[in-house]
Structures are given as C-alpha cells and as structure tokens.
Motif scaffolding. Structure first.
Motif, mmCIF file in Angstrom:
data_model
loop_
_atom_site.group_PDB
_atom_site.id
_atom_site.type_symbol
_atom_site.label_atom_id
_atom_site.label_comp_id
_atom_site.label_asym_id
_atom_site.label_seq_id
_atom_site.Cartn_x
_atom_site.Cartn_y
_atom_site.Cartn_z
ATOM 1 N N LEU A 182 0.839 -1.192 0.000
ATOM 2 C CA LEU A 182 0.000 0.000 0.000
ATOM 3 C C LEU A 182 0.877 1.247 0.000
ATOM 4 O O LEU A 182 2.006 1.220 0.501
ATOM 5 C CB LEU A 182 -0.923 0.013 1.229
ATOM 6 C CG LEU A 182 -1.968 -1.109 1.275
ATOM 7 C CD1 LEU A 182 -2.711 -1.099 2.596
ATOM 8 C CD2 LEU A 182 -2.962 -0.968 0.131
ATOM 9 N N HIS A 205 0.494 5.488 0.763
ATOM 10 C CA HIS A 205 -0.331 6.607 1.222
ATOM 11 C C HIS A 205 0.460 7.856 0.883
ATOM 12 O O HIS A 205 1.381 8.235 1.611
ATOM 13 C CB HIS A 205 -0.547 6.459 2.733
ATOM 14 C CG HIS A 205 -1.613 7.325 3.288
ATOM 15 N ND1 HIS A 205 -1.450 8.116 4.394
ATOM 16 C CD2 HIS A 205 -2.883 7.533 2.902
ATOM 17 C CE1 HIS A 205 -2.560 8.759 4.666
ATOM 18 N NE2 HIS A 205 -3.457 8.431 3.771
ATOM 19 N N LEU A 227 -4.651 6.813 -1.268
ATOM 20 C CA LEU A 227 -4.171 5.467 -0.965
ATOM 21 C C LEU A 227 -4.214 4.647 -2.247
ATOM 22 O O LEU A 227 -5.245 4.597 -2.923
ATOM 23 C CB LEU A 227 -5.049 4.808 0.095
ATOM 24 C CG LEU A 227 -4.603 3.424 0.574
ATOM 25 C CD1 LEU A 227 -3.284 3.522 1.330
ATOM 26 C CD2 LEU A 227 -5.665 2.802 1.472
ATOM 27 N N THR A 240 -9.623 8.503 -0.706
ATOM 28 C CA THR A 240 -8.710 9.024 0.301
ATOM 29 C C THR A 240 -9.085 8.487 1.676
ATOM 30 O O THR A 240 -10.201 8.693 2.138
ATOM 31 C CB THR A 240 -8.776 10.554 0.337
ATOM 32 O OG1 THR A 240 -8.531 11.037 -0.967
ATOM 33 C CG2 THR A 240 -7.733 11.102 1.290
ATOM 34 N N PRO A 273 -3.114 6.632 7.680
ATOM 35 C CA PRO A 273 -2.258 5.661 7.010
ATOM 36 C C PRO A 273 -2.676 4.220 7.307
ATOM 37 O O PRO A 273 -3.246 3.939 8.364
ATOM 38 C CB PRO A 273 -0.877 5.962 7.606
ATOM 39 C CG PRO A 273 -1.165 6.540 8.943
ATOM 40 C CD PRO A 273 -2.435 7.324 8.793
ATOM 41 N N PRO A 274 -2.374 3.317 6.393
ATOM 42 C CA PRO A 274 -2.693 1.903 6.619
ATOM 43 C C PRO A 274 -1.690 1.271 7.578
ATOM 44 O O PRO A 274 -0.495 1.576 7.513
ATOM 45 C CB PRO A 274 -2.597 1.291 5.228
ATOM 46 C CG PRO A 274 -1.639 2.170 4.491
ATOM 47 C CD PRO A 274 -1.796 3.554 5.060
ATOM 48 N N THR A 284 -6.886 1.072 8.305
ATOM 49 C CA THR A 284 -6.310 2.425 8.276
ATOM 50 C C THR A 284 -6.667 3.149 9.564
ATOM 51 O O THR A 284 -7.789 3.036 10.070
ATOM 52 C CB THR A 284 -6.841 3.246 7.083
ATOM 53 O OG1 THR A 284 -8.258 3.348 7.182
ATOM 54 C CG2 THR A 284 -6.483 2.601 5.767
#
Lengths: 580, 191
Positions: free
Chosen positions: A180, A182, A191, A207, A211-212, A228
């Motif tokens: 992933l 971001h 993302l 969006t 953050p993941p 997230t």
C-alpha cells in the motif's frame, strides 16, 4: 414428506418471474395449470401483482438541481461526496458551473493524450531495481538471485530418504506481491495499491482517513483487506479493495472461483473500531479459497468486541458474534466440504477459544450469536490462535485477562505459546504447547500483547511490538529484552524457539522509527517491514519506510534494502503476500 | 420516467475530438440516467442527501471508467451496478447493513413545496408506508425488488447489476417479494 410451503415454493418463483415476463412457454403452461387448482398460489399472484403495482407507483423524486455541478466538481477535484463525516469539508462545494468544466476538459485531454500525470505531490514510481538503496552498505543493490539457503537451525520436515520426484522449484521471490502507498500532500493523501515488483498502481482507493497499518491479500489474489488509522480519534477503519478478477482454477475438478458483486477497483468499508490493540488489528482470510474475511471490531463507544465476517461472494459484511467480548482467530485451512471452520476467542479472566463451523451455502445469513452455544470444539486457556498457513502449527496466547476501561487485556502470567494444531473432522485442538520465548521467565512480569505473523512456508514466524509489564529481563548493560522496537524472527521447527538472539539487528530499523507491520516472505529468510518515522509536527503527515531485510545470523549483519523510502515524506506499506 | 432539466449535465467545450466524444457520451448518460439512479438509490437508503451523494459518486466513478465499458455489458446495468456498490458501501460505512428496520425514511419527511391537492398528501402517506416496508428488507432483497419493480429490469439485467446468475436472481426476487408481502401487510396493506 413435503410440506405445504415446499409444495408451493417452486410455483411462487414462477409467479414472481411471470410479473416481468421472465417465463418460458413451458413454465407458463405449468404455472397456469397449477393456478387453476391452487387457491393459495392465486392469492400469491394477486399479492405479488399488487406489490408490483404499488412499487411502480412510488413517487418519483427529482434529483437536486445542483447534481450536475457537483459531479463536475467531483471530477475536477478527484473527490467523492460520500466521505465519512470526519473527512467532509466544512462547506459542500455546489453550484460551480461551466468555468471549471473547461479545466476538467483540459485534464481529460491530458489523460487522453496518453500522458497521465501522477497524483499531486507524488513522484512517478520508478522500477524497483533502480529505486533500491542500501541502508547498510552492501556489495549489490539487487535482490539475491540464487537458491535460498536452508536455515541451519531448521529441522527438515521431510525425511532424508524421501525420494525427490520433482525438479527443484524456482526460488521464491522475497518481494511482496503488493504493498500500500499513502501519498500526496499532507491534507489530501491518496491510498493506492502498488504492484510489489514494479511499484506501479494496481488500484486507487478513496482518500482514507489515515495511514494503513495492516494489510492481508486474499488467497485467490482478488482482494486486499487493510486497516487504516482514523486521524487522532484512536479508531481505525477496516476496508477491502477488490484488485483482481475471479480466475478459474487450472484444476478442472477444483472449486469455481468466487465472484463478487463488487467490481474490480471498488473499495468497501467494513467497519470502524477502537484501535491501538494488536489483537484487534488482525485480518483473517479463509484459505485456500478466500471465501470469507474474519475481523474484530471494538465498538467505538462501548469498546465491546465482536467478530465480523465479510463475504466477497455477496459483497456484504455481517456480525458473527453478539457477546461483546469475542475476537477473531484463524480459519482452519481447507475446512470440511461445504463448510469453513473458524477459531473465535472469548476474552475473560480465563480466555477460551471456540471452533465455529460455517456452512458455505448459507448465503451470508445467520444472526449473531454466542460462540459458546454453537461451537464444535472448545480450547480452554487459548486466546486468538494464529495458525500457520498449512494449519500444522499455532501460536496463541495464554494468561489471566482483566478489563481495563473499555478493553480486555492480559493482566498477569501472559505469553504466546507455540503448539501443534490438530483439525480432524470430528475434533480440533492444540498439543505440545511450549512458550514462544524460551529464555524469558514469565510470572509477575509478563507480556500484555505482541503482534505475530506466520510466513507462507508455515515454518517461519515473526513477533514484534512486544509489550511487557515490569522490568525487561535484559541483565546488566545489555539491550532491553524483550524490546518493543525489535522484531524477533524464528522457525517453528527450531527447537530453540525465540531467544534474545533471534532479534533482527538493531540497525535494521532506522533510528527512532517504530515497526508498524511485518510480513515474512515465502523464502522464509526475508522480512518486509513497514517502519513509521517519528512525526515532527501537526502539519507533517505520517511517513513510513518499506524495508526488505535479509536475515543473517552469527557475525554476519542483516542485509537491508529499501523497497520504498520515506525520504519523500510518504507512507509506504504494509506489504502483503498471497501465500503462494 | 427520466427527469431532465434541473439536474441536466452541462457538457464542457474541449477542442480534442476524443475528449468531446467522451464528454458527449457522459452527458448523454447523465441526462438519461441521473434521475432514475437517484430514485433507485433514494429508495435504497431513504435519505435524500445521502442519495444525492451516492448518485454523485456513481457518476464520478462512471466518468473515470467510461472508456472501460465493454460491448457485452449494457451501459445501464453497468451504471446501476456502480450505484448499487456505492450505496452498499455507504450503508456498510454507516453500519446499517442489517437490520434496517429502525432507519426512518428521512426524505419522506422533507417538505414538498409543489402544489398538491389532498390526493397528493395521501400519496405521500402511501409512499411513506411503502418506504417503511422496503426498509425492513435485507439490502439485497431491496435492491432486487427495486430493480425489478421500480426500474422494470428483467432477471437477466438484474443479474448483470448484482453479479448473480439468472436462476439466482429469480430465487432472490421471489424471496424478496415474499418478504415484502409480509412487510406491506404489517403496514396495513391488504392481502
């Protein structure tokens, strides 16, 4: 004996289909013949016809006058309307007309010219081979290409006398299948799912709020599920994005692929949860098909935890438990025919795990229930068992739990255990338990939690984010042990299990960074680590490095490669493997 | 019945033919389907503001993917599929996947400023009762029923929207009608 309901049911389907003219001539004859002699079905026909008339007569409502302008604005700004309330702009942009339309047209022309610009603030992805930079000096910036050495500590699973009938397979790649990203300006981050080898975008996601921090690929590669963070709320969202089409198995006798009403590229939000608990930040895909995703949500108000299921085939999620203290554990790989088996744990002073069996043809139905009432097996003292992908081993928690505020947590005597897992058709359970950390004395001082993951080879595993109460058992002058900043890397077949010497090198992770996620690559000798850098201020978006670490032992230092560097200010990771 | 006019798409002027084609095709889709899709979504979520947001997102997604529409899939089914998925995502985000019985039809309570005789008022009341009944249905039952009876789609078309086989749609639709029959009875409708 056929009951009255069953006798009418096939004709009710024909009645229903007849309303839209969806009957064949033969079906029409059969239905007419039946209706002649069945008062109940004539009543059904009348009721269904009335219903269709009522539905067709529902008031038609005109859309908002500014809908066209809103769509145009959304296209121009790449922004969707149905954002969670905490991400909505304070003023909804509306009524913006033709002036901006020209801008959209210009943007469109650029796209059609075949010269797409990367998202604002993001560098064009560069091929992996050229983007790598070594943190630790190394002779080469490329990944090792030779056969992966068998770890000296590992006990061979196969007998030495076993004939070798197949050629040696190509060495597994240490690179993740996907990761992933971001990226973008701090107040408008996007993302994306990136191909692990090329770094190119596989799917773009709306969006996200933050953050993941966790990600898992479904075994069939169709889905990536991830978690997230949600700003500073102390909550997280569970999401799933479909990134691939259903592909039929090469095996003609294999089960059909699982299709979904959710389109490739679409993302669904599966729920919001209280956060900051490793036991909540776990995602479990059923294997080998990926028919279910099990996850735990802690109610954002009450903190009560329950297990949820997402079924790609229906595109729907539902709550599986209703006790307010349940946590998802692993699926047993390749459960019984037509069913899938899931370990679910109940938090209590003495935790217990229950094995639940779900009928795969139930179509996503079923009311939430108490797992204790429907369990097919029970394991006392076992909490959140994490099975190796082949189901042979398990790592689970044992200890006394206590409720602290909203959440259950381990209060005393807790530590993770490694065990063999048995899953015959009529019974399942754990045998041969031994502590994962073989050189720690657990008593008054003990673990409260840690994050744990298995490698695809079902032998390698990693433990990180260890949280320990009391004084670390480091001894004079040594590094603290266990160390919440270190990753411990071991193998189930290693009789030593984990010791302080199984920590990866201290220099593997950038100074002051914290480990967010760890994946073990199929080689069994590499780790892919998402390491978050410290945030400097409120206007600075979180950033994270995505690192590939080749573990070396003895006096040889680990090799560290940057898959993506956070020097650009972006958040790279977590990574995911599809398990093959 | 497609309503045009107030919500009509204003096609922008761009110089390149390819962009013009894309814009023109999108303008046609918006003109033809924005009102039906808004009404379909409105009956799904029972909230005018959310229905507008979901419809908006549906067309933004459609704009982005318009070039990927293949000949074998009807544009109408494709648009409804995007709308359905977007609505499901919205409902799931709001944790109202099931049950939905306590969700009130907010749009029905909004003032209707059009001149209306008593029959209009009675119709609104009828509308509210049907909407309440709809909201007791499982989401996939509601989708199926709306696509069939509100949008007059065949089982084949519903299958394209929901990603289900022809046989599965017929079974699902029958169950939805049975569920709706009970729900309407609870709202005082005869039979």
């Amino acid at each position: 004996m056929t009951g009255p309901r069953e006798r009418h049911q096939p004709y009710e389907e024909l009645i229903s289909a007849s309303l839209a003219g969806d009957l064949t001539a033969d079906e029409r004859r059969r239905l007419d013949s039946h209706l002649d002699g069945c008062q109940a079905c004539r009543a059904t026909l009348a009721a269904f016809s009335d219903q269709r008339r009522i539905m067709g007569g529902l008031r038609h409502v005109a859309p908002p006058r500014d809908l066209g302008a809103r769509v145009r604005t959304g296209i121009e700004h790449g922004r969707f309307a149905s954002l969670p309330w905490w991400r909505r702009p304070p003023v909804l942009v509306a009524g913006v007309g033709g002036g901006l339309a020209a801008v959209a047209g210009a943007l469109l022309a650029i796209v059609l010219l075949g010269n797409p610009s990367p998202p604002v603030g993001e560098a064009t992805p560069t091929p992996l081979a050229t983007s790598l930079a070594s943190i630790t000096p190394s002779p080469s910036a490329s990944f090792p290409s030779g056969p992966t050495p068998v770890p000296a500590s590992a006990t061979p699973l196969a007998s030495p006398s076993e004939p070798v009938a197949t050629p040696t397979p190509a060495p597994a790649s240490p690179e993740p299948d996907v990761y992933l990203a971001h990226t973008g300006p701090f107040d408008n981050r996007a993302l994306t799912v990136r191909d692990g080898e090329t770094g190119e975008g596989v799917a773009e996601v709306d969006t996200p709020p933050g953050p993941p921090v966790a990600a898992e690929l479904s075994p069939d590669g169709q889905w990536i599920a991830y978690i997230t963070r949600v700003g500073d709320k102390g909550t997280h969202e569970v999401r799933a994005t479909r990134i691939g089409e259903a592909v039929a198995s090469d095996d003609p006798d294999g089960p059909p692929p699982i299709d979904s009403p959710i389109e490739v590229g679409e993302t669904i939000t599966l729920g919001e949860s209280q956060s900051n608990d490793p036991f909540l930040e776990r995602l479990f895909w059923a294997s080998p098909r990926g028919g279910y995703l099990a996850y735990t949500l802690a109610d954002v108000d009450s903190g009560e935890t329950d297990v949820w299921l997402f079924e790609p085939s229906t595109g729907e999620a539902r709550r599986l438990t209703d006790t307010g203290s349940a946590y998802a554990g692993s699926w047993i790989p390749d459960g019984g025919a037509g069913s899938s088996r899931l370990w679910v744990s109940a938090a209590s002073q003495q935790p217990v795990s229950y094995l639940l069996e779900l009928q795969d043809d139930a179509g996503g139905t079923g009311e939430p229930s108490d797992p204790a009432e429907i369990a097919t097996a029970t394991a006392e003292g076992v909490f959140q068992p994490l099975l190796s992908p082949n189901g042979r081993f398990a790592i689970y928690w044992n200890g006394a739990m206590d409720r602290a505020g909203d959440a259950w947590q381990f209060a005393s005597g807790a530590q993770p255990y490694l065990a063999e897992h048995r899953a015959e058709s009529d019974q399942a359970g754990f045998t041969g338990e031994r502590p994962v950390f073989s050189d720690l004395t657990v008593g008054r001082e003990a673990f409260t939690s840690a994050s744990i993951t298995w490698g695809p080879d079902s032998d390698a595993y990693a433990v990180w984010d260890v949280r320990w109460t009391g004084t670390p058992q480091s001894g004079g002058g040594e590094d603290p042990y266990p160390d919440e900043r270190r990753v411990y890397f071991g193998h189930a077949t290693d009789p030593r299990r984990l010791t302080r010497f199984h920590a990866i090198d201290r220099g593997d992770i950038p100074e002051a960074s914290s480990v967010v996620d760890v994946k073990v690559s199929p080689t069994g000798e590499h780790l892919v680590i998402t390491a978050a850098r410290p945030v400097g201020g409120t206007l600075e978006a979180p950033s994270a490095d995505l690192l590939l670490i080749e573990r070396n032992t003895g006096t040889e230092e680990d090799q560290v490669f940057e898959i993506r560097s956070a020097d650009d200010g972006f958040w790279w990771g977590p990574a995911a493997f599809d398990g093959e | 019945m497609a309503l045009s006019g107030p919500a009509a798409w204003k096609s922008s002027t761009v110089s390149r033919p390819a962009a013009s084609d894309h814009e023109a095709e999108f303008a046609r889709l918006f003109e033809e389907y924005s009102a039906p899709i808004y009404n379909y979504v409105l009956r799904m979520v029972a909230d005018a503001d959310r229905a507008a947001d979901i419809t908006q997102d549906t067309f933004i997604k459609a704009y982005r993917k318009l070039d990927t529409v293949t000949e074998h899939r009807s544009t109408r089914s494709w648009l409804y599929r995007i709308a359905t998925n977007t609505a499901i995502d919205d409902m799931r985000r709001r944790r109202m996947v099931t049950p939905m019985g306590d969700d009130q039809p907010a749009f029905a309570n909004r003032p209707d400023h059009r001149p209306g005789p008593e029959a209009e008022v009675m119709a609104a009341t009828l509308d509210e009762r049907v909407q309440r009944a709809l909201l007791t249905l499982r989401p996939n039952h509601r989708q199926c029923l709306l696509l069939s009876d509100l949008d007059d789609m065949s089982a084949q078309q519903i299958g394209e929207v929901m990603g289900l086989s022809y046989a599965a749609v017929r079974t699902l639709l029958c169950r939805a009608r049975g569920e709706m029959r009970r729900a309407l009875a609870a709202e005082g409708f005869a039979r």
